[in-house]
Scaffold this motif. Structure first.
Motif, PDB file in Angstrom:
ATOM      1  N   THR A   1     -17.699  33.270 -34.491  1.00 36.51           N
ATOM      2  CA  THR A   1     -16.355  32.855 -34.088  1.00 36.51           C
ATOM      3  C   THR A   1     -15.996  31.535 -34.757  1.00 36.51           C
ATOM      4  N   ALA A   2     -14.712  31.227 -34.731  1.00 32.29           N
ATOM      5  CA  ALA A   2     -14.242  29.979 -35.342  1.00 32.29           C
ATOM      6  C   ALA A   2     -14.887  28.765 -34.682  1.00 32.29           C
TER       7      ALA A   2
ATOM      8  N   GLU B   1     -17.497  29.232 -44.973  1.00 25.24           N
ATOM      9  CA  GLU B   1     -16.257  29.491 -44.251  1.00 25.24           C
ATOM     10  C   GLU B   1     -16.399  30.797 -43.490  1.00 25.24           C
ATOM     11  N   LEU B   2     -15.523  31.000 -42.524  1.00 23.70           N
ATOM     12  CA  LEU B   2     -15.573  32.192 -41.679  1.00 23.70           C
ATOM     13  C   LEU B   2     -14.418  33.109 -42.047  1.00 23.70           C
TER      14      LEU B   2
ATOM     15  N   VAL C   1     -19.198  33.194 -45.001  1.00 25.51           N
ATOM     16  CA  VAL C   1     -19.133  33.341 -46.454  1.00 25.51           C
ATOM     17  C   VAL C   1     -19.583  32.018 -47.067  1.00 25.51           C
ATOM     18  N   PHE C   2     -20.635  32.094 -47.882  1.00 29.95           N
ATOM     19  CA  PHE C   2     -21.171  30.899 -48.520  1.00 29.95           C
ATOM     20  C   PHE C   2     -20.514  30.723 -49.877  1.00 29.95           C
ATOM     21  N   MET C   3     -20.069  29.500 -50.132  1.00 32.24           N
ATOM     22  CA  MET C   3     -19.374  29.203 -51.376  1.00 32.24           C
ATOM     23  C   MET C   3     -20.361  28.711 -52.424  1.00 32.24           C
ATOM     24  N   SER C   4     -20.200  29.189 -53.642  1.00 29.51           N
ATOM     25  CA  SER C   4     -21.114  28.821 -54.717  1.00 29.51           C
ATOM     26  C   SER C   4     -20.833  27.399 -55.187  1.00 29.51           C
TER      27      SER C   4
ATOM     28  N   ARG D   1     -11.686  34.659 -35.220  1.00 28.86           N
ATOM     29  CA  ARG D   1     -12.730  34.995 -36.189  1.00 28.86           C
ATOM     30  C   ARG D   1     -12.328  34.679 -37.627  1.00 28.86           C
ATOM     31  N   MET D   2     -11.377  33.758 -37.768  1.00 35.81           N
ATOM     32  CA  MET D   2     -10.885  33.445 -39.117  1.00 35.81           C
ATOM     33  C   MET D   2     -10.727  31.935 -39.250  1.00 35.81           C
TER      34      MET D   2
END
Length: 201
Positions: free
Chosen positions: A20-21, A43-44, A50-53, A91-92
C-alpha cells in the motif's frame, strides 16, 4: 492491517494483500538480506514495488537543469522539487522525476509525499527501463488524479525533447499541446521559457 515486517516475509514476491501507499513510509532502509539502501529508489505501481535503475548522466543533467530553470521562473506560491512521491491512491504512489507543487507544501520538511491537489506539474524523464511506465502507465493515472500539467522528456541524439500535455477536465485525460526541441516556451502552469540546449549543469 498488515505490517511491513510480515510483508517482507514473502520477499521477493509481494505479499498476498499487496503493498500500500502507506507502506512506503515504513520500509526499512536495508533490504531483506541486509542489502544497504535497498529501498532507496523504489515506487509503488498498482500495489507492486518497482525498483528504479541507476540514472544515466543525461537523466541527472536534465532533472537538475529543469529544476534550476523552473525555480528561477516559478511564482512565489509554487516550488519545484525532484524525486518526491505523489500519493495517487491506496496502491499507487509513483515517484516522478520533477514536481511543481504549492510552496507551502514544500516548506514542510517532514513530508515524504504530496497529494494531487498540491501538484501543478509532473515531469518524467524517460530512460530505457522506464519507457512503458513513463509513456503509457503513469500519465493516465496522473490525469485521473486531476494533475493539470504533465511533461514527458525523451532523449534524441543526446538532447532533450519535451512533450507537453494539459489536462482536459471533462474527460480527465491529457492532450498534447506541444513538442519542444531546443527551446521550450509555454504560458501554463506559469510563463516558462527554457533553453533546452543549454540547461544549467
Amino acid at each position: 492491517m498488515h505490517d511491513v515486517t510480515s510483508a517482507l516475509e514473502y520477499w521477493p514476491s509481494p505479499p498476498p494483500w499487496g503493498w500500500t501507499a502507506d507502506d512506503m513510509d515504513r520500509l526499512p532502509s536495508d533490504g531483506p538480506n541486509g542489502e544497504p539502501d535497498f529501498f532507496k529508489h523504489v515506487e509503488l505501481i498498482d500495489g507492486a514495488l518497482v525498483f528504479m535503475s541507476p540514472q544515466k548522466r543525461f537523466h541527472e543533467h536534465v532533472i537538475h537543469g529543469l529544476r534550476v530553470s523552473l525555480n528561477a521562473q516559478v511564482p512565489d506560491h509554487l516550488f519545484t522539487v525532484n524525486q518526491m512521491d505523489v500519493k495517487l491512491g491506496h496502491r499507487m504512489r509513483p515517484c516522478p522525476d520533477l514536481l511543481v507543487i504549492d510552496a507551502t507544501s514544500a516548506d514542510d520538511l517532514d513530508r515524504t509525499f504530496y497529494t494531487p491537489d498540491e501538484v501543478h506539474l509532473v515531469i518524467e524523464v524517460v530512460s530505457p527501463e522506464s519507457e512503458e511506465r513513463d509513456r503509457k502507465l503513469k500519465p493516465p493515472r496522473y490525469a485521473e488524479a486531476g494533475i493539470p500539467h504533465f511533461w514527458r522528456v525523451e532523449e534524441n541524439d543526446g538532447r532533450p525533447v519535451v512533450y507537453v500535455y494539459e489536462l482536459d477536465p471533462a474527460t480527465k485525460t491529457y492532450a498534447v499541446t506541444g513538442i519542444h526541441h531546443g527551446k521550450l516556451s509555454v504560458p501554463v502552469p506559469f510563463p516558462i521559457a527554457i533553453d533546452l540546449e543549454n540547461l544549467p549543469r
